[in-house]
Structure formats: C-alpha cells, structure tokens
Design a protein around this motif. Structure first.
Motif: not given
Length: 318
Positions: A27-49
């Motif tokens: 249930g845990r993918r090695p490449g998923l953890t970095p995206w979880l850390y980046l998720a808040p910034a990506l949400v903000v950038l998605g709303g602003l850009l």
C-alpha cells in the motif's frame, strides 16, 4: 592429502545465501512520499496559476471587448480567430523581434555583471564585500517604478548629472529608439544582477578551495579558472539563473512603460507585455491582449524546455 581434502571441502561448501532485499510495505509506493510533501505547495500554485491561465486562454478564444464587458453585446466564440488576427499583424512581429533581442541583451549583460561581481566578492576583504552586498541588495529591493524614475532623473536632458559629466548638453535619451532601449537595459541590469551575484557567489563558496589552488598553481589565469573550472562546476546554478533571467527579462513591463512613457514615440520601444497592455486596456481588445499573453507563455515554456533538454543531452543532472 590434507590440502586436497581442504580444497574439496571448500568446493563442496554451499554458497552463502544472499539476504533478500527488504520489501516495501504493502500500500506504500516509494515514489509517492515526495509528492505528499509537495502536495500543499502544488495546491497553492494550482489555485494561483492554473485558474488564471485557464481564464486567459478562455478569453483569447472569444470576441471580448468593452461592449461585452458592459453587457451591451453578447460574447461570441471566435476560436483561433484572435490568433490568426495577431499573426497577420505586422506590428506584432516587429514587437516580438524587438522583445527577443532586448531580452537576450538584458540576459547576457545581467549574467556577465552578476558573475563578474560574484568572483570579485571572493577576492576582496570582509568590509568591501559587505558594502558591495548591501549596495546590491538595495538595488534588488528597490521597486521597479522607483528605480525607473531614478534612472530617468539621472539621464534627464535638463537636470540629469549624466549629460553634464559626459558633456552631452541637452541630449534626450528617451527620444531615440536605441538610446531608449539602452537606458532601459541599464535599469533592468541594475535591478537584476544582485540575484545572479548572490546565487553564483554562494556556488563559488561551495567549490573546494583545493581545486582553485591547484588551478592557480598550474598557471591558469582568472578567466581560464572561471571558464575551465568554475563554470562547469556551477553549471546547474547557472542554468537556474539563466532561465529565471530569461523569464524576467522577456516579460519586462514597468521599466519600459515608465521610462519610455508607454512604449516610446510612435510605439518604437514596445515590447510584448506593453503591447498586450495597450491592446487589452487602451484599445479595449481584451481577447487580443489575452492571445498575446498566451503566445508569451508558450514562448517561455518552449525556451525553458529546449534549454533543459539540451542540458540533459550533455549529461547534466537538474
């Protein structure tokens, strides 16, 4: 006999079993953890850009003028009609060429001044280094409108000290096309080089001193040390500052608008950002101005992707 028996025993001894590789929990993918850390910034950038870019592209596909804004006429779908009109406009191509040449000159001059001062910072003592850093950061922190006004005063035809020092009399720098672009270029470089200087200086400080000492002992000049030692080691940093400089200088607006009074005499100093502003707000052609914005976005994305791809072909890690 003992030696032979030992050899036989060694040959018959089974190979040591290799420990199995640790398994990733289910249930845990090695490449998923970095995206979880980046998720808040990506949400903000998605709303602003993402949403503004979507609206920009949407408006560029409609006939949207002051009549549609006020509700006097209905909005009509034009598809690629605004882009066809834009590409058929001779002035657009002239402005695009001027923008590319002006941005290229600004990028080259900014990188040259920033890198030269970064090397200078490594050669001077603490007090001059601190004074230069404070002066550069002061230029960087100055608002674009304030900096443009100050540079206009320095080169003013009646009261500017530059004409008096150079003995140019009442020469008007903003009347000529090339002199006006040169004046704006000086202001853009003045407010942009501190970022390059500080970033490259931090990269130089991270280079081992033994490498530079070895190059100096081999008789290499300062220019040869920079070209053959520092520049290759600082290439990832130079990539970042180059791309950011291209983006900043390609979409210059405030300096051109303030220092040339909206694009110069008869629009001789127009760049794409000022041209889009004139089409959208001065002429109330909002859809045409949005189309120019989309074209600028696509050009910047293409330049960035091509530059990164060339670096990847050279084996650089980005």
């Amino acid at each position: 006999m003992v030696a032979q028996d030992t050899v036989v025993v060694e040959r018959e001894r089974p190979a040591r079993a290799t420990a199995p590789a640790p398994r990733t929990p289910r249930g845990r993918r090695p490449g998923l953890t970095p995206w979880l850390y980046l998720a808040p910034a990506l949400v903000v950038l998605g709303g602003l850009l993402a949403y503004p870019i979507y609206q920009l592209g949407l408006i560029s596909l409609f006939h949207y003028t002051q009549a549609q804004v006020s509700g006097g006429e209905p909005t009509s779908f034009e598809g690629l009609g605004n882009y066809r009109e834009l590409l058929a406009d001779e002035q657009f191509w002239q402005v695009l060429l001027a923008t590319v040449l002006f941005a290229a000159a600004c990028v080259v001059c900014t990188l040259a001044v920033g890198c030269a001062l970064a090397v200078l910072l490594t050669r001077v003592r603490a007090v001059p280094r601190l004074a230069l850093m404070l002066a550069a950061l002061g230029a960087w922190a100055t608002p674009a409108v304030t900096g443009s006004t100050v540079w206009l005063f320095l080169f003013d035809a009646d009261f500017g000290p530059v004409n008096r020092v150079l003995g140019l009399g009442d020469h008007a720098w903003t009347y000529g096309r090339f002199s006006a672009f040169f004046l704006v270029l000086l202001e853009v470089v003045w407010c942009s080089f501190p970022f390059v200087m500080v970033t490259v200086y931090a990269g130089i400080r991270a280079v081992p001193s033994e490498v530079l000492e070895a190059a100096a002992l081999d008789g290499a000049s300062q220019w040869r040390i920079w070209r053959s030692v520092l520049a290759p080691m600082l290439r990832p940093i130079l990539v970042v500052v180059t791309i950011q400089s291209v983006i900043w200088d390609f979409k210059v607006f405030t300096q051109i608008y303030v220092m040339t009074n909206g694009g110069g005499i008869a629009g001789q100093n127009l760049v794409l950002n000022v041209y889009a502003y004139q089409q959208a707000f001065a002429s109330s052609q909002y859809s045409l101005g949005a189309a120019i914005g989309v074209v600028m976005l696509l050009i910047l994305l293409a330049v960035t992707l091509v530059y990164l791809r060339l670096l990847r072909r050279q084996g650089e890690e980005l």
